[in-house]
Enzyme design. Sequence first.
Site, PDB file in Angstrom:
ATOM      1  N   LYS A 164     -18.791  -9.771 -10.890  1.00  0.00           N
ATOM      2  CA  LYS A 164     -17.485  -9.828 -11.547  1.00  0.00           C
ATOM      3  C   LYS A 164     -17.044 -11.281 -11.694  1.00  0.00           C
ATOM      4  O   LYS A 164     -17.231 -12.087 -10.770  1.00  0.00           O
ATOM      5  CB  LYS A 164     -16.472  -9.030 -10.721  1.00  0.00           C
ATOM      6  CG  LYS A 164     -15.098  -8.882 -11.357  1.00  0.00           C
ATOM      7  CD  LYS A 164     -14.233  -7.976 -10.496  1.00  0.00           C
ATOM      8  CE  LYS A 164     -12.850  -7.775 -11.115  1.00  0.00           C
ATOM      9  NZ  LYS A 164     -12.018  -6.850 -10.301  1.00  0.00           N
ATOM     10  N   SER A 176      -8.832  -1.442  -9.234  1.00  0.00           N
ATOM     11  CA  SER A 176      -9.762  -2.165 -10.109  1.00  0.00           C
ATOM     12  C   SER A 176     -11.230  -1.808  -9.940  1.00  0.00           C
ATOM     13  O   SER A 176     -12.052  -2.191 -10.768  1.00  0.00           O
ATOM     14  CB  SER A 176      -9.586  -3.678  -9.912  1.00  0.00           C
ATOM     15  OG  SER A 176      -8.342  -4.082 -10.436  1.00  0.00           O
ATOM     16  N   SER A 191      -9.731  -3.798 -13.136  1.00  0.00           N
ATOM     17  CA  SER A 191     -10.165  -5.076 -13.682  1.00  0.00           C
ATOM     18  C   SER A 191     -11.669  -5.302 -13.606  1.00  0.00           C
ATOM     19  O   SER A 191     -12.177  -6.280 -14.137  1.00  0.00           O
ATOM     20  CB  SER A 191      -9.446  -6.213 -12.950  1.00  0.00           C
ATOM     21  OG  SER A 191      -9.767  -6.222 -11.568  1.00  0.00           O
TER      22      SER A 191
END
Length: 470
Positions: A82, A181, A157
């Site tokens: 990420k 997320s 996210s």
Amino acid sequence: MASVDLCFLDATEMARLLARREISARELVAAHLTQIERVNPRVNAIVTLTAEQAMADAAVADGLTALGQTGGLLHGLPVAHKDLHETKGVRTTYGSPIFADFVPDFDSVAVRRLKAAGAISLGKTNTPEFGLGSQTFNPVFGATRNPYDLTKTCGGSSGGAAVALACGMVPIADGSDMGGSLRNPANFCNVVGFRCSPGRMPGPAGSWATLSVDGPMARTVGDVALLLAAMAGLDPASPISISEPGERFLAPLDRDFRGTRIAWSSDFGGLPVDARVKAVLESRRGVFADIGCRVEEACPDLSDAYEAFQTLRAAGLAETRGPLLAAHRGEMKEAAVWNIEKGLALSGAEIGRANRLRTQLFQAMKTFMDRYEFLVVPVNQVPPFSVEMEYPTEIAGVPMETYIDWMKSCYFITITGHPAISVPCGFTPDGLPVGVQIVGRYRNEFGVLQLAKAFESATRVGRRKPNVVD
């Protein structure tokens, strides 16, 4: 085996094939790089690609295999990180133009652990600016699209990670979760995302933070368990680190659930939930009874979680991102500015009240979970929405006041500190994924994985691939 078929094997099967030398790490990495080249332009999940380095690392992995050695649990498996996780020598933007050219000289804890376990990084996955909001778009790389419907959001996210998994671009991926997320994008993309207890995966060195946690994502529960085994474990540099070894999660997940009491609520005790989501969840309620569970309609009262989460989230953002506001206000999205300013304006009394509420919510959840071993509730209150929409402004006719109001079904669990997993549950009539959220007792990650695996095996919903990969 065709390249694309190789990419959709379970990570556990890839690991077995690598160990038996039936495939090489170079072959596996090359297949995934081909899949990225073929599919990523349509979905925008991988935003920084390190193909040359990945092939070099794969050659090293094959060299170790030839010598009868292994690099660890994830030896030779491709992974992507990420873009909130720092990667030494590889651009890390946090989805912000402020850091568009930032190249850190260190790896985050999650990245270090995956490297130590032998995983081979293919690059970085997209995230909203500073990970704020469950819709993955930013001014650096643009939006990531849902592979089941390119007009819809993938959530966030950890949206880029979820899409990369769903499209066979990686078999495992790391992510992080504050308000949902890991769970939210897994739910929107028909994959698995696991928010573990704070401290299960150590965060930044020296940090006492417990709202945001790093964690695993994959296409199956078994692959998530494998990744968790590599990520979890004691870190002496983390004051909240849980000492239980990660190898705990390599044990078989099979279990007899006859008589296990489960609390069920398809609206999380009265939250507004889109009718399409409710319909999918209710259609699967019987699965838990079929595997032997005693399913009862029940839900803890977590209404005070709204105030506690909103306050503590804002306070945390003021601490971590507040110093950027004065110099870079014009480069931050409006939601980020609002949330940071809210944190800066908080009084000590307000933060103290939020912490007291959090303690009370933990105790209420513990009392509830003494009666029920698991709580099953929605992951998201809505199905994937338009990629052009920043966030839902209403659900079932109820207006949403802020950009995170629609995520209560995730962050109500966050504030209690209990482990929660999103597992594929079904699809709306128009083909949009819906997940189910399984919440376990405090620090009982293994139990959550067991029930998630049983549900997954009974439904096999996660085997449905998105049309974009055909």
